[in-house]
Scaffold this motif. Structure first.
Motif, PDB file in Angstrom:
ATOM      1  N   ALA A 281       0.832  -1.201   0.000  1.00 48.71           N
ATOM      2  CA  ALA A 281       0.000   0.000   0.000  1.00 48.71           C
ATOM      3  C   ALA A 281       0.870   1.254   0.000  1.00 48.71           C
ATOM      4  N   VAL A 282       1.964   1.237   0.773  1.00 45.94           N
ATOM      5  CA  VAL A 282       2.872   2.390   0.805  1.00 45.94           C
ATOM      6  C   VAL A 282       3.498   2.616  -0.568  1.00 45.94           C
ATOM      7  N   LEU A 283       3.894   1.535  -1.237  1.00 46.98           N
ATOM      8  CA  LEU A 283       4.485   1.668  -2.572  1.00 46.98           C
ATOM      9  C   LEU A 283       3.507   2.313  -3.546  1.00 46.98           C
ATOM     10  N   GLY A 284       2.218   2.125  -3.305  1.00 49.08           N
ATOM     11  CA  GLY A 284       1.215   2.698  -4.191  1.00 49.08           C
ATOM     12  C   GLY A 284       1.084   4.199  -4.065  1.00 49.08           C
ATOM     13  N   VAL A 285       1.538   4.777  -2.940  1.00 50.44           N
ATOM     14  CA  VAL A 285       1.419   6.227  -2.753  1.00 50.44           C
ATOM     15  C   VAL A 285       2.773   6.914  -2.706  1.00 50.44           C
ATOM     16  N   LEU A 286       3.842   6.180  -3.014  1.00 49.85           N
ATOM     17  CA  LEU A 286       5.166   6.790  -2.992  1.00 49.85           C
ATOM     18  C   LEU A 286       5.283   7.851  -4.076  1.00 49.85           C
ATOM     19  N   PRO A 287       5.915   8.984  -3.779  1.00 47.42           N
ATOM     20  CA  PRO A 287       6.166   9.970  -4.834  1.00 47.42           C
ATOM     21  C   PRO A 287       7.153   9.431  -5.846  1.00 47.42           C
ATOM     22  N   ALA A 288       6.969   9.813  -7.108  1.00 47.52           N
ATOM     23  CA  ALA A 288       7.812   9.278  -8.183  1.00 47.52           C
ATOM     24  C   ALA A 288       9.275   9.618  -7.981  1.00 47.52           C
ATOM     25  N   GLU A 289       9.565  10.763  -7.331  1.00 42.48           N
ATOM     26  CA  GLU A 289      10.958  11.167  -7.176  1.00 42.48           C
ATOM     27  C   GLU A 289      11.652  10.477  -6.016  1.00 42.48           C
ATOM     28  N   LEU A 290      10.952   9.608  -5.269  1.00 39.02           N
ATOM     29  CA  LEU A 290      11.596   8.908  -4.174  1.00 39.02           C
ATOM     30  C   LEU A 290      12.660   7.971  -4.731  1.00 39.02           C
ATOM     31  N   PRO A 291      13.920   8.136  -4.335  1.00 43.26           N
ATOM     32  CA  PRO A 291      14.981   7.288  -4.893  1.00 43.26           C
ATOM     33  C   PRO A 291      14.921   5.863  -4.357  1.00 43.26           C
ATOM     34  N   ARG A 292      15.384   4.929  -5.160  1.00 45.82           N
ATOM     35  CA  ARG A 292      15.560   3.529  -4.766  1.00 45.82           C
ATOM     36  C   ARG A 292      14.253   2.872  -4.338  1.00 45.82           C
ATOM     37  N   ALA A 293      13.151   3.303  -4.909  1.00 43.83           N
ATOM     38  CA  ALA A 293      11.865   2.720  -4.527  1.00 43.83           C
ATOM     39  C   ALA A 293      11.822   1.229  -4.842  1.00 43.83           C
ATOM     40  N   ALA A 294      12.552   0.800  -5.873  1.00 38.62           N
ATOM     41  CA  ALA A 294      12.558  -0.612  -6.251  1.00 38.62           C
ATOM     42  C   ALA A 294      13.214  -1.492  -5.190  1.00 38.62           C
ATOM     43  N   GLU A 295      13.987  -0.894  -4.284  1.00 37.28           N
ATOM     44  CA  GLU A 295      14.683  -1.670  -3.252  1.00 37.28           C
ATOM     45  C   GLU A 295      13.865  -1.793  -1.967  1.00 37.28           C
ATOM     46  N   ILE A 296      12.658  -1.262  -1.966  1.00 35.87           N
ATOM     47  CA  ILE A 296      11.809  -1.339  -0.772  1.00 35.87           C
ATOM     48  C   ILE A 296      11.141  -2.704  -0.732  1.00 35.87           C
ATOM     49  N   ARG A 297      11.504  -3.504   0.247  1.00 42.24           N
ATOM     50  CA  ARG A 297      10.948  -4.851   0.390  1.00 42.24           C
ATOM     51  C   ARG A 297      11.250  -5.347   1.804  1.00 42.24           C
ATOM     52  N   LEU A 298      10.623  -6.469   2.146  1.00 44.78           N
ATOM     53  CA  LEU A 298      10.851  -7.070   3.462  1.00 44.78           C
ATOM     54  C   LEU A 298      12.052  -8.004   3.369  1.00 44.78           C
ATOM     55  N   ASP A 299      13.246  -7.470   3.612  1.00 43.04           N
ATOM     56  CA  ASP A 299      14.458  -8.285   3.529  1.00 43.04           C
ATOM     57  C   ASP A 299      14.903  -8.708   4.925  1.00 43.04           C
ATOM     58  N   VAL A 300      16.110  -9.263   5.015  1.00 42.92           N
ATOM     59  CA  VAL A 300      16.617  -9.771   6.289  1.00 42.92           C
ATOM     60  C   VAL A 300      16.705  -8.657   7.327  1.00 42.92           C
ATOM     61  N   HIS A 301      17.145  -7.472   6.904  1.00 44.27           N
ATOM     62  CA  HIS A 301      17.268  -6.379   7.858  1.00 44.27           C
ATOM     63  C   HIS A 301      15.901  -5.989   8.431  1.00 44.27           C
ATOM     64  N   VAL A 302      14.890  -6.012   7.590  1.00 43.60           N
ATOM     65  CA  VAL A 302      13.547  -5.678   8.068  1.00 43.60           C
ATOM     66  C   VAL A 302      13.042  -6.752   9.027  1.00 43.60           C
ATOM     67  N   LEU A 303      13.307  -8.017   8.699  1.00 40.34           N
ATOM     68  CA  LEU A 303      12.894  -9.103   9.596  1.00 40.34           C
ATOM     69  C   LEU A 303      13.586  -8.992  10.951  1.00 40.34           C
ATOM     70  N   MET A 304      14.883  -8.663  10.939  1.00 36.96           N
ATOM     71  CA  MET A 304      15.612  -8.481  12.202  1.00 36.96           C
ATOM     72  C   MET A 304      15.039  -7.298  12.980  1.00 36.96           C
ATOM     73  N   PHE A 305      14.688  -6.237  12.275  1.00 34.53           N
ATOM     74  CA  PHE A 305      14.073  -5.079  12.935  1.00 34.53           C
ATOM     75  C   PHE A 305      12.753  -5.485  13.588  1.00 34.53           C
ATOM     76  N   THR A 306      11.933  -6.244  12.871  1.00 36.72           N
ATOM     77  CA  THR A 306      10.643  -6.673  13.413  1.00 36.72           C
ATOM     78  C   THR A 306      10.835  -7.524  14.660  1.00 36.72           C
ATOM     79  N   ALA A 307      11.804  -8.463  14.599  1.00 39.98           N
ATOM     80  CA  ALA A 307      12.057  -9.313  15.756  1.00 39.98           C
ATOM     81  C   ALA A 307      12.531  -8.480  16.949  1.00 39.98           C
ATOM     82  N   ALA A 308      13.432  -7.534  16.699  1.00 36.28           N
ATOM     83  CA  ALA A 308      13.954  -6.704  17.786  1.00 36.28           C
ATOM     84  C   ALA A 308      12.863  -5.818  18.371  1.00 36.28           C
ATOM     85  N   VAL A 309      12.053  -5.221  17.509  1.00 35.91           N
ATOM     86  CA  VAL A 309      10.975  -4.360  17.988  1.00 35.91           C
ATOM     87  C   VAL A 309       9.965  -5.166  18.799  1.00 35.91           C
ATOM     88  N   SER A 310       9.646  -6.367  18.327  1.00 32.43           N
ATOM     89  CA  SER A 310       8.690  -7.208  19.046  1.00 32.43           C
ATOM     90  C   SER A 310       9.222  -7.584  20.423  1.00 32.43           C
TER      91      SER A 310
END
Length: 889
Positions: free
Chosen positions: A421-450
């Motif tokens: 949903a966030v990708l659907g409203v991102l401004p076109a000039e936002l750099p590196r939008a193609a790299e936005i995904r749930l990768d290992v770093h995001v999973l580690m962040f989720t585990a740490a936050v939880s």
């Protein structure tokens, strides 16, 4: 004891427990026997032995805790017990897990954006050595670079291993199926080498191949290679027809390559910059939208590079004072230029979503406090049987962490949807939008936050519950609860209210800002206006200026006669709010020519046809606009806007006055004055130093520039119907003229305006979503606390009503408690918002960070929502039957 023996012991825990019980019983019996020998009777001997020996249950716990393996076993038992307890309260568990899932999911989704844009390393070798280069000149701190200056920068610098330039372009691709427009980029020969990008087939450009007059060669993207050549290695060496000219393919660059710079779009074709047929490329004073990137030598700092380039700029200004006086090189670290003003926006949003998680944690902490009240007798019994305070805290923290991890797991699933949903409203000039995904770093962040959330919301209930007075608790009937626990719940609700108010005020300010921007008149009427680009057939590329002008007139006539078209104009140079701009230098007739170009007057220029004003809906204030008679044979005329007239003519009447254009040296007469249009943005046009605007008839362009028209021109059309229907009609008209005419970049002017506000809309939407979540969670929190208090005070309410209290008295009692918490939360939230909203100052327009109307309105809304949440349990309290309440336990 060996590790193997300890693990074996864990697997045989029942037997070891029996051995420990037997050993403790043996010690008790020996002590009792000693007492009997000393003259005590059997009962007294056993009592004294037990009293001296102490709590056997606690001794067993301490014995097990001495071994790390046993500690793990105890933790596993705590976990199994926690699972059983949570399963016994499915409603509580579901609410707590869902609350945490909302907080963790929102944080994970936004962190995936921050991680992709800001935290992931750039996909280039030693990205810290990369800097962007541009020219600092009047009206532009980061202006485009002239090709001759670039060559001198390359040759004279001592701090860069290499410097390269690039400039966006579009080509008509023919000869490989249906004609199409492809994005291209002109580059210098060492562009790919500088960035460390290796081709997947063929080679990159060599030194000298980017010189003017070199052989036409090109590199293509892996996507175009696959689409047009089936990824065949034989594509290298084949010819690619671009704008009717053959270019030899020398290499294929990787599919994932992108130059992550602002205003830089992905390209399918790369061509040496010397192949550009722009007649101004050789001019030292012409920027032409060219920007550079450089790689610093190892060990060189950007400050040293700036000093080096400053010296080069001074040398060039001395050698070429007419064009280079006042020009300097502007260097920015590559990463800083890439993220631009996105970083502070994302960090503010990350702080906002962090508040949502805190509110969720506070909510769950309140639920745990309420639940612990019903378990006080359980914990008292466990304490009486020997469970220590640390043991109870550990058990409760285990339950909290289990809840948090469950919420984190569900939050991760929600984050997958939220990220899309966030990708659907991102401004076109936002750099590196193609790299936005749930990768290992995001999973580690989720585990740490939880995990952190579980500890955070579990500590207060755990410590509150561990401070039990065993005798008093065991004597209570089960409905009693401490005032301290009530106070803790009240504090939590106040904090929720305060944090929710901060988010709501932030969202309110952004909503008011966007509304203020939308209310700004753009200077034209965007409704029913369609804009697109069109390129003439490749056969026109080498046609004479007269033939090109004839083709343009024919195209204009055909489009004007298309059903549904009210007005049409071809255009070059600038287009309002699109990001495309062009500038002219000039001086007033009768004044001496300035000694250098940077002392000349600047203006934006729009090269258009006679029907442009009617098409765009721009008002004509005085004089006239262009007519078909303002052609290549007529004297040169221009129309200026009111900003131009005030700035350069003051109180004089501009009509009939002449200006001299530096690009051609020709005099032009001012024949009309029109309204100003917002070129740079609805929210930023007034802040720009360059605002003056000038219109030039397209047929009066110099022949050298007319020769570039077949490669592409803009078209604006005003219609009396819908855009899709109009576009289909225009495509049919174009195809009837030539199948090799390509239409691309179709947008309505309303879409152009909307795109210019994409960053503001993105911030507002996310902040609004976070504020809505905060409002929902905080209202649930105050509802839960008031409901809990009503339940706890049912007996008291029954007594009050039995003694004559009216239902309205009960209503005031309950609502008063809720309103006191709300009032405190609002006061604290307003104070916090007064400081925190100042961090959003750069995100606002037309509204102060401390806008009193927003503060008051949002505080009132929050108070009304809280009042509604309190009224539901208060209404239930009014209906209490005193007889039933007096029996309530």
């Amino acid at each position: 004891m060996s590790l193997f023996a300890r693990i074996k012991g864990v697997l045989r825990r029942d037997r070891l427990d029996r051995d420990l019980d037997e050993e403790l019983r043996s010690h008790l019996e020996m002590r009792a026997q000693d007492n009997i020998s000393a003259g005590m009777n059997a009962g007294e001997a056993r009592y004294d032995a037990q009293r001296r020996f102490g709590n056997t249950t606690l001794l067993k716990e301490d014995t097990r805790a001495a071994d790390i393996i046993s500690w793990l076993d105890t933790a596993a038992r705590d976990l199994r017990y926690a699972i059983r307890m949570l399963r016994r309260s499915p409603g509580f568990t579901a609410v707590a897990v869902l609350t945490l899932a909302l907080g963790v999911g929102a944080n994970t989704a936004l962190f995936s954006v921050v991680n992709g844009v800001l935290l992931n390393p750039l996909p280039y070798p030693h990205p810290e050595q990369l800097v962007t280069l541009s020219e600092s000149k009047p009206n532009f701190d980061t202006g485009s670079i002239s090709y001759p200056n670039f060559r001198d920068w390359q040759k004279d610098n001592h701090t860069f291993t290499s410097i390269a330039i690039a400039r966006g372009y579009s080509y008509s691709l023919t000869g490989l199926g249906e004609a199409e427009q492809v994005r291209a980029r002109f580059i210098s020969s060492d562009f790919f080498t500088l960035l460390g990008v290796n081709p997947v087939a063929g080679r990159t450009f060599s030194q000298g191949e980017d010189e003017i007059g070199a052989a036409p060669i090109a590199m293509i993207s892996a996507g175009l290679w696959k689409r047009k050549f089936g990824s065949s290695p034989d594509a290298v060496g084949k010819s690619l027809t671009l704008d009717g000219r053959g270019y030899t393919i020398v290499g294929v660059f990787p599919a994932n390559f992108e130059l992550f710079l602002r205003n830089s779009r992905a390209a399918d074709v790369y061509v040496p910059i010397g192949q550009w047929n722009n007649p101004l490329l050789r001019e030292r004073g012409a920027g032409l939208g060219v920007h550079g990137v450089g790689r610093l030598k190892p060990g060189v700092t950007i400050e040293q590079a700036r000093a080096d380039m400053d010296q080069i700029s001074r040398n060039l200004a001395a050698a070429f004072p007419v064009t280079d006086k006042g020009i300097s090189a502007h260097l920015i670290p590559f990463r800083d230029d890439m993220v631009g003003n996105v970083q502070p926006i994302l960090l503010v949003l990350l702080g906002a979503v962090g508040l949502v998680l805190l509110i969720a944690c506070v909510n769950v902490a309140n639920l745990l406090l309420a639940r612990s009240t019903g378990r006080t007798r359980e914990f008292a019994i466990r304490g009486a049987m020997g469970a220590g305070r640390g043991r109870l805290i550990r058990q409760l923290l285990t339950e909290s962490i289990l809840l948090a991890l469950s919420g984190g797991g569900l939050g991760l699933l929600l984050a997958q949807w939220a990220t899309r949903a966030v990708l659907g409203v991102l401004p076109a000039e936002l750099p590196r939008a193609a790299e936005i995904r749930l990768d290992v770093h995001v999973l580690m962040f989720t585990a740490a936050v939880s995990l952190l959330a579980g500890i955070l919301f579990g500590l207060v209930p755990a410590f509150k519950t561990s401070h039990l007075r065993l005798h008093e608790t065991l004597k209570e009937s089960g409905r009693g609860s401490s005032g301290a626990r009530h106070r803790a719940q009240g504090v939590f609700v106040v904090l929720e209210m305060a944090m929710a108010l901060v988010l709501l005020i932030g969202a309110g300010l952004l909503i008011r800002s966007l509304a203020a921007v939308w209310s700004v008149a753009p200077g034209f009427r965007p409704d029913n206006v369609l804009t697109f680009s069109i390129s003439l057939p490749p056969s026109m590329v080498n046609a004479s200026p007269a033939a090109i002008r004839a083709a343009v007139r024919d195209l204009d006539d055909k489009f004007a006669s298309t059903p549904g078209v009210q007005a049409v104009s071809l255009s070059w140079a600038a287009l309002p709010l699109s990001g495309d701009d062009d500038e002219q230098l000039f001086w007033l007739d009768g004044q001496p020519k300035p000694s250098n170009e940077n002392d000349m007057n600047w203006t934006l220029d729009y090269i258009v046809e006679p029907d442009y004003l009617r098409t765009m809906g721009i008002p004509l204030h005085r004089g006239r606009f262009f007519t078909p008679q303002d052609n290549e044979h007529a004297p040169l005329v221009v129309v200026v806007d009111d900003v131009f007239a005030r700035k350069y003519f003051g109180n004089q009447d501009p009509l009939g006055k002449r200006i001299i254009l530096n690009a051609t040296g020709r005099k032009a007469e001012v024949v009309g004055i029109v309204g100003h249009v917002n070129q740079w943005g609805l929210d930023s046009d007034n802040t720009q130093s360059l605002r003056a605007q000038m219109y030039i008839p397209c047929m009066q362009m110099p022949d050298a520039f007319v020769a570039m028209v077949p490669s592409g021109m803009g078209v604006v059309v005003r219609s009396d119907g819908t855009a899709p229907e109009l576009l289909n009609a225009i495509r049919r008209t174009s195809q009837q003229m030539s199948v090799d005419q390509v239409i691309s970049g179709v947008q309505t002017m309303n879409e152009v305006i909307s795109d210019s506000l994409a960053a503001r809309r993105f911030s507002m939407i996310l902040f609004g979503v976070f504020a809505a979540l905060a409002l929902l969670l905080s209202s649930i929190g105050i509802y839960g606390v008031i409901s809990y208090l009503v339940g706890q005070r049912t007996h008291e309410i029954g007594i009050r009503m039995a003694l004559g209290a009216a239902r309205s008295d009960v209503l005031r009692l309950v609502l008063g408690h809720g309103l006191r918490m709300t009032f405190l939360g609002v006061v604290i939230g307003l104070a916090a918002a007064l400081g925190l909203t100042r961090l959003m100052a750069n995100m606002l327009y037309g509204v102060s960070p401390t806008d009193p109307l927003t503060f008051a309105g949002v505080a009132l809304i929050l108070a009304l929502v809280a009042l509604t949440a309190c009224y539901i349990p208060a209404r239930r309290a009014m209906r209490v039957d005193p007889i039933v309440a007096l029996r309530y336990e």
